[in-house]
Design an enzyme around this catalytic site. Sequence first.
Site, mmCIF file in Angstrom:
data_model
loop_
_atom_site.group_PDB
_atom_site.id
_atom_site.type_symbol
_atom_site.label_atom_id
_atom_site.label_comp_id
_atom_site.label_asym_id
_atom_site.label_seq_id
_atom_site.Cartn_x
_atom_site.Cartn_y
_atom_site.Cartn_z
ATOM 1 N N PHE A 128 0.872 -1.189 0.029
ATOM 2 C CA PHE A 128 -0.033 0.170 -0.017
ATOM 3 C C PHE A 128 0.803 1.128 -0.005
ATOM 4 O O PHE A 128 1.617 1.362 0.771
ATOM 5 C CB PHE A 128 -0.950 0.021 1.190
ATOM 6 C CG PHE A 128 -1.868 1.298 1.083
ATOM 7 C CD1 PHE A 128 -2.999 1.167 0.627
ATOM 8 C CD2 PHE A 128 -1.647 2.453 1.735
ATOM 9 C CE1 PHE A 128 -3.862 2.441 0.596
ATOM 10 C CE2 PHE A 128 -2.218 3.660 1.752
ATOM 11 C CZ PHE A 128 -3.546 3.306 1.245
ATOM 12 N N ASP A 213 9.397 2.821 1.477
ATOM 13 C CA ASP A 213 8.377 3.502 1.761
ATOM 14 C C ASP A 213 8.292 3.286 3.471
ATOM 15 O O ASP A 213 7.803 2.316 3.763
ATOM 16 C CB ASP A 213 6.994 3.017 1.119
ATOM 17 C CG ASP A 213 5.854 3.963 1.440
ATOM 18 O OD1 ASP A 213 5.839 4.417 2.587
ATOM 19 O OD2 ASP A 213 4.838 3.795 0.663
ATOM 20 N N LYS A 242 3.299 10.648 7.622
ATOM 21 C CA LYS A 242 2.611 10.316 9.310
ATOM 22 C C LYS A 242 3.115 11.232 10.471
ATOM 23 O O LYS A 242 2.983 12.281 10.429
ATOM 24 C CB LYS A 242 2.488 8.795 9.633
ATOM 25 C CG LYS A 242 2.016 8.149 8.511
ATOM 26 C CD LYS A 242 1.086 6.975 8.863
ATOM 27 C CE LYS A 242 0.357 6.047 7.822
ATOM 28 N NZ LYS A 242 -0.977 6.345 7.737
HETATM 29 C C1 LIG Z 1 2.939 2.742 3.624
HETATM 30 C C2 LIG Z 1 2.256 3.757 3.393
HETATM 31 N N1 LIG Z 1 2.516 4.401 2.234
HETATM 32 C C3 LIG Z 1 1.764 5.707 2.055
HETATM 33 C C4 LIG Z 1 0.641 6.042 2.767
HETATM 34 C C5 LIG Z 1 -0.390 7.184 2.249
HETATM 35 O O1 LIG Z 1 0.090 8.183 3.135
HETATM 36 P P1 LIG Z 1 -1.398 9.336 3.362
HETATM 37 O O2 LIG Z 1 -2.644 8.960 3.636
HETATM 38 O O3 LIG Z 1 -0.884 10.232 4.114
HETATM 39 O O4 LIG Z 1 -1.353 9.851 1.859
HETATM 40 C C6 LIG Z 1 0.338 5.285 3.851
HETATM 41 C C7 LIG Z 1 -0.877 5.438 4.575
HETATM 42 O O5 LIG Z 1 -1.206 4.872 5.192
HETATM 43 C C8 LIG Z 1 1.150 4.179 3.913
HETATM 44 O O6 LIG Z 1 0.824 3.322 5.000
#
Ligand SMILES: Cc1ncc(COP(=O)(O)O)c(C=O)c1O
Length: 386
Positions: A128, A213, A242
């Site tokens: 994700f 990520d 985050k």
């Molecule tokens: C690993 C990862 N990447 C990207 C995102 C996307 O972040 P945002 O909700 O701040 O756009 C998330 C959100 O949960 C995530 O857990």
Amino acid sequence: MELEERYGSGVYPKVPLRLVKGEGAKVWDENGREYIDCVGGHGVCIVGHSNPYIIEAIEAQAKKIMVCSETFYHEERALLYKELLEVMPHYMGSVFLCNSGAEAVEAAIKFARILTGRKKIVALKRGFHGRTFGALSATWNPKYREPFEPLVPGFVHVDPENKEELESVIDEDTAAFIFEPVQGEGGVYPLSGEYLKFAQEVCKSKGALFISDEIQTGFCRTGRFFAFQRYELSPDIVCLAKGMAGGLPIGAVVLRDSLGKIPSRTHGSTFGGNPLSCAAARAAVRFMRENALDKRAEELGKLFLEGLKSINSSLVRDVRGLGLMIGVELKKRSAPYLKALADEGVLALQAGPTVMRFLPPLVINEDEIKFVVDKVGRVLSGNGSN
Ligand SMILES: Cc1ncc(COP(=O)(O)O)c(C=O)c1O
């Protein structure tokens, strides 16, 4: 609640609770009922609710200047670059600031394409990376993707266990391989270190960039400042967001120095690098370092994981995690058990249909963890209010 239901877009399913206050690892609802918060704004609340470092930084900065786009220089932004690079490996050399996780992933994908002149992006099944078009194209779950097709071309998903497949897919047109060291939304799956080291080698030999990520795993969550350190990896690009600014919106892409600068005017963000978020992020990173939140997450994570593993319930299929990023996989759908847990005074998240996910603030203490474990035990053994 009525106004949110009537005027909200409808994209968020809601828990019928109105939260009015937070402090440390606790939140309170409108009736004064206390909860241990293992949702933490979806993993944002690393330094705890209403952390005094963050309050002080925001207050002081708001009185000086809040609006200063990247056209001009600003001290808080400059010092944030420097202090962020201090907690990164020494070979990292530049930072791009934005406002969210998806934006960080978008930027990382664009940077990988422009830096390599290549098109293909390889991502993992169960991964994700966010919900904007580029980030969604890297995300795997068809439930998120299919309603919005056609997505961005050039993305391929491979199995996170299958080395041969990975080796056959990463080629001379691959710009980057992107992964979460612990797949969060996909169900809290820590990836195999052997697989990731292999992937890093394949990327190196084919000239593809290796992107970690760390949006959910970063900033001490997994017991190291960043999860790639735990796996002894050396990513070329790291995506962050985050908890980086203690609760204010922020995102960042950190790049290996030897990649050089991104060509001028090829990307940008109106709010990226704003003084308020930068001041809050500096305070958050300072709090993490002064309070060794990485070690704290490591120690308390063990206690939490052991506690959850000791629960004797036929409903539990697996308990897994790293640091204070923990999932309890059930043999049934987790939603009713999460509701029962909230009734017992513990808020936790779903990750996929059957996993209960715990992302508590890293300032949570032993007693609070014991309370949570006790309540999870009650709910899963049928002694809760379920
Ligand atoms: C690993 C990862 N990447 C990207 C995102 C996307 O972040 P945002 O909700 O701040 O756009 C998330 C959100 O949960 C995530 O857990």
